[in-house]
Enzyme design. Structure first.
Site, PDB file in Angstrom:
ATOM      1  CB  CYS A  24      13.195   8.056  93.231  1.00 37.94           C
ATOM      2  SG  CYS A  24      12.567   8.118  91.478  1.00 37.94           S
ATOM      3  CG  HIS A 125      10.269   4.659  91.571  1.00 38.25           C
ATOM      4  ND1 HIS A 125      10.895   5.373  92.866  1.00 38.25           N
ATOM      5  CD2 HIS A 125      11.276   3.312  92.104  1.00 38.25           C
ATOM      6  CE1 HIS A 125      12.151   4.850  93.376  1.00 38.25           C
ATOM      7  NE2 HIS A 125      12.194   3.145  92.991  1.00 38.25           N
ATOM      8  CG  ASP A 140      13.900   0.618  93.507  1.00 39.79           C
ATOM      9  OD1 ASP A 140      14.118   1.734  93.405  1.00 39.79           O
ATOM     10  OD2 ASP A 140      12.714  -0.272  93.169  1.00 39.79           O
TER      11      ASP A 140
END
EC number: 3.4.19.12
Length: 188
Positions: A24, A125, A140
């Protein structure tokens, strides 16, 4: 959702990488920069530079699947001549001078699960927010497609909601000039 006057969302013009492994941080970097500039290999090289004598590198997952920390993100952006500034959550979001900010990278709590079973383990995250063609997007990597946030009010509302949940950190991505002048912060 509000958006910039005259701006229409065009998702095809927005670069958006989807989540793979624990990458991520890499996805957030590429999404905020709107192009693929970093890879797992590049992030691993940065980790080695940050901790050259370490057998177990503290800046990534022990399993080698990613999960990079903020030092990797900051070093990657500095290598491109950009700067980062931590947003002080005690400040009102109205003081954030969004036109001076290239993008935002949020670090959020992320629940962990095995199938339908939710585990009591909390992971972190990285999520990118960025304006493209006058419209702010949530980029995202866990989303199937970019999420339209709209104009400055929309991105401030998204940030307020994320910060209200607690344990959210916001990193501003700016030019070195903006960092040096401190103009990412409104003084009026």
């Amino acid at each position: 959702m509000s958006q910039a006057p005259g701006a229409q969302p065009n998702l095809s013009s927005v670069y958006h990488e989807r989540q793979r492994l624990e990458l991520c941080a890499v996805h957030a970097l590429n999404n905020v920069l709107q192009q693929q500039l970093f890879s797992q290999e590049a992030a691993d090289e940065i980790c080695k530079r940050l901790a050259p004598d370490s057998r177990l590198n503290p800046h990534r997952s022990l399993l080698g699947t990613g999960n990079y920390d903020v030092n990797v993100i900051m070093a990657a952006l500095q290598g491109l001549g950009l700067a980062t500034v931590w947003w002080d959550r005690r400040r009102p979001l109205s003081q954030l001078a969004l036109p001076q900010v290239l993008g935002l990278i949020l670090n959020l709590p992320s629940p962990m699960s095995l199938g339908l079973l939710s585990l009591p383990v909390r992971r972190r995250h990285w999520v990118a927010l960025r304006q493209v063609d006058g419209i702010y997007y949530n980029l995202d990597s866990k989303l199937r497609a970019p999420e339209v946030l709209g104009d400055e009010d929309g991105v401030r509302a998204f940030l307020a909601a994320a910060l209200a949940q607690g344990l959210c950190e916001v990193l501003l991505v700016v030019t070195k000039e903006v960092e040096e002048k401190g103009c990412w912060l409104r003084t009026d």
